[in-house]
Design a protein around this motif. Sequence first.
Motif, PDB file in Angstrom:
ATOM      1  N   GLY A 112       1.099  -1.231   0.123  1.00 35.59           N
ATOM      2  CA  GLY A 112       0.209   0.107  -0.213  1.00 35.59           C
ATOM      3  C   GLY A 112       0.946   1.113  -0.176  1.00 35.59           C
ATOM      4  O   GLY A 112       1.968   1.074  -0.066  1.00 35.59           O
ATOM      5  N   CYS A 113       0.402   2.238  -0.145  1.00 36.92           N
ATOM      6  CA  CYS A 113       0.973   3.382   0.063  1.00 36.92           C
ATOM      7  C   CYS A 113       1.326   4.082   1.730  1.00 36.92           C
ATOM      8  O   CYS A 113       0.494   3.472   2.725  1.00 36.92           O
ATOM      9  CB  CYS A 113       0.239   4.993  -0.478  1.00 36.92           C
ATOM     10  N   GLN A 114       2.603   4.177   1.622  1.00 39.65           N
ATOM     11  CA  GLN A 114       4.050   3.883   2.533  1.00 39.65           C
ATOM     12  C   GLN A 114       3.751   5.967   2.839  1.00 39.65           C
ATOM     13  O   GLN A 114       3.750   6.413   4.006  1.00 39.65           O
ATOM     14  CB  GLN A 114       4.488   3.287   3.190  1.00 39.65           C
ATOM     15  N   ASP A 115       3.115   7.313   2.313  1.00 36.41           N
ATOM     16  CA  ASP A 115       3.073   8.506   2.073  1.00 36.41           C
ATOM     17  C   ASP A 115       2.622   9.167   3.257  1.00 36.41           C
ATOM     18  O   ASP A 115       0.974   8.550   3.102  1.00 36.41           O
ATOM     19  CB  ASP A 115       3.277   8.923   1.371  1.00 36.41           C
ATOM     20  N   ALA A 116       2.452  10.130   3.990  1.00 36.34           N
ATOM     21  CA  ALA A 116       1.323  10.876   4.722  1.00 36.34           C
ATOM     22  C   ALA A 116       1.734  12.575   4.340  1.00 36.34           C
ATOM     23  O   ALA A 116       3.198  12.863   4.301  1.00 36.34           O
ATOM     24  CB  ALA A 116       1.353  10.107   5.702  1.00 36.34           C
ATOM     25  N   PHE A 117       0.736  13.726   4.403  1.00 38.61           N
ATOM     26  CA  PHE A 117       0.738  14.299   4.690  1.00 38.61           C
ATOM     27  C   PHE A 117      -0.022  14.950   5.402  1.00 38.61           C
ATOM     28  O   PHE A 117      -1.277  15.132   5.305  1.00 38.61           O
ATOM     29  CB  PHE A 117       0.843  15.503   3.678  1.00 38.61           C
ATOM     30  N   LYS A 118      -0.314  16.808   6.270  1.00 43.46           N
ATOM     31  CA  LYS A 118      -0.892  17.182   6.556  1.00 43.46           C
ATOM     32  C   LYS A 118      -0.730  18.492   7.128  1.00 43.46           C
ATOM     33  O   LYS A 118       0.535  18.582   6.500  1.00 43.46           O
ATOM     34  CB  LYS A 118      -1.502  16.371   8.152  1.00 43.46           C
ATOM     35  N   ALA A 119      -1.627  19.164   6.600  1.00 42.85           N
ATOM     36  CA  ALA A 119      -1.411  21.410   6.832  1.00 42.85           C
ATOM     37  C   ALA A 119      -2.569  21.438   8.085  1.00 42.85           C
ATOM     38  O   ALA A 119      -3.309  21.069   8.448  1.00 42.85           O
ATOM     39  CB  ALA A 119      -1.495  21.436   6.192  1.00 42.85           C
ATOM     40  N   CYS A 162       2.169  18.709  12.787  1.00 43.18           N
ATOM     41  CA  CYS A 162       1.178  19.874  13.232  1.00 43.18           C
ATOM     42  C   CYS A 162       0.588  20.050  14.081  1.00 43.18           C
ATOM     43  O   CYS A 162       0.764  21.409  14.181  1.00 43.18           O
ATOM     44  CB  CYS A 162       0.320  19.159  12.275  1.00 43.18           C
ATOM     45  N   ARG A 163       0.901  19.041  14.979  1.00 41.20           N
ATOM     46  CA  ARG A 163       0.554  19.815  16.499  1.00 41.20           C
ATOM     47  C   ARG A 163       1.114  20.372  17.177  1.00 41.20           C
ATOM     48  O   ARG A 163       0.864  21.463  17.350  1.00 41.20           O
ATOM     49  CB  ARG A 163       0.082  18.620  17.161  1.00 41.20           C
ATOM     50  N   LEU A 164       2.376  20.097  17.503  1.00 38.57           N
ATOM     51  CA  LEU A 164       3.219  20.589  17.892  1.00 38.57           C
ATOM     52  C   LEU A 164       4.090  22.143  17.617  1.00 38.57           C
ATOM     53  O   LEU A 164       4.724  22.789  17.751  1.00 38.57           O
ATOM     54  CB  LEU A 164       4.917  19.391  18.404  1.00 38.57           C
ATOM     55  N   LEU A 165       4.146  21.692  16.068  1.00 35.18           N
ATOM     56  CA  LEU A 165       4.672  23.106  15.607  1.00 35.18           C
ATOM     57  C   LEU A 165       3.934  23.813  15.709  1.00 35.18           C
ATOM     58  O   LEU A 165       4.641  25.352  14.800  1.00 35.18           O
ATOM     59  CB  LEU A 165       5.453  23.201  14.506  1.00 35.18           C
ATOM     60  N   ALA A 166       2.470  24.275  15.701  1.00 35.83           N
ATOM     61  CA  ALA A 166       1.149  25.224  15.566  1.00 35.83           C
ATOM     62  C   ALA A 166       0.891  26.635  16.883  1.00 35.83           C
ATOM     63  O   ALA A 166       0.409  26.819  16.813  1.00 35.83           O
ATOM     64  CB  ALA A 166       0.069  23.955  15.078  1.00 35.83           C
ATOM     65  N   THR A 167       2.129  25.571  17.230  1.00 37.47           N
ATOM     66  CA  THR A 167       1.633  26.389  19.264  1.00 37.47           C
ATOM     67  C   THR A 167       3.149  26.741  19.702  1.00 37.47           C
ATOM     68  O   THR A 167       4.134  26.616  19.163  1.00 37.47           O
ATOM     69  CB  THR A 167       1.413  25.929  20.779  1.00 37.47           C
TER      70      THR A 167
END
Length: 317
Positions: A33-40, A83-88
Amino acid sequence: MTAAARRAAAGGGAPIVAGAVVQGTGHLASGRGCQDAFKAAAGHGGDGPATTGGRPLVLAVADGAGSRDRSALGAHLAVDAACRLLATDVPPADGDAAVWRGWIGERSVAVVDAYLRAVRAVLAADHPDPADDADTVGAAGTVDSAQADEGALAATLVAAVLRPPWVAFLALGDCFATVLTRTRPGDDGNGDRGHGGHGERCRLVLPPRTPAVFLSTPGARASVTTLVLREPDLSGVVLATDGCAPLALDHPSVLGLPDDHGPLAAPDFFGPLAALLRANGGDAEPLRALLSGPAAARSGDDLTVLCALRPDGARWL
């Protein structure tokens, strides 16, 4: 008027954020399966849309190790943690370089630790032990590697925090990052590579590192690369997994440079990519088609791109 132009007129230039992931031909052939991920994610602080009213914008892309059965989950855990830790607690736009460098250095360690806690929680749930205390399992560095194979969820990561004129990056492994900048009259590009007559240049700021080091690799904290740029002419940031390298990167010989100079951002990839997304207001379907084209098959690996662009190609400032 295009959708991007309407958004710029109505929303004060809210950025276009678009991403796509395509399963590699090699993965398809082997049944993986695909093993990449992205999030904004929009960061905290400031008013209005991210990057237009002082609010930061966070981008993250991860690539699961192809030889590991559960690395797809590891990639998703990595982008979630980033995304959680870099947003604060992001430094202000008028902060200085020392503050930004200190912040991203501390956050890079926190991201690695958060990823490891999440991985260990997954492994503990798979093999519960009544003697294990939940807090002990969740603490970084307290689970015996013989009991929990963290490498089963191995992933690389690149992430960016935009709060123009500042951009802070962290990277571990073979994902890479490129910035787009508007040129000024008489500007020689400072070594950046232009694409067509768009008045915009692309620069590879974090090249892929090989051999890849993973978030689960012992000593990963010390292997994270961080970078802080103050770029008043910033018009876009693009993150990608190494599967995109044949499409997005040029060999240094195209400019007569020696091999040890390292790869260059390919204007023929980044220019059309930015123009396409600006013209359609950020519809990711054409981006997915681009990553599925004949040239993409040269990699065989999964391909993922995530970008943030000024809709009109202007500077953020």
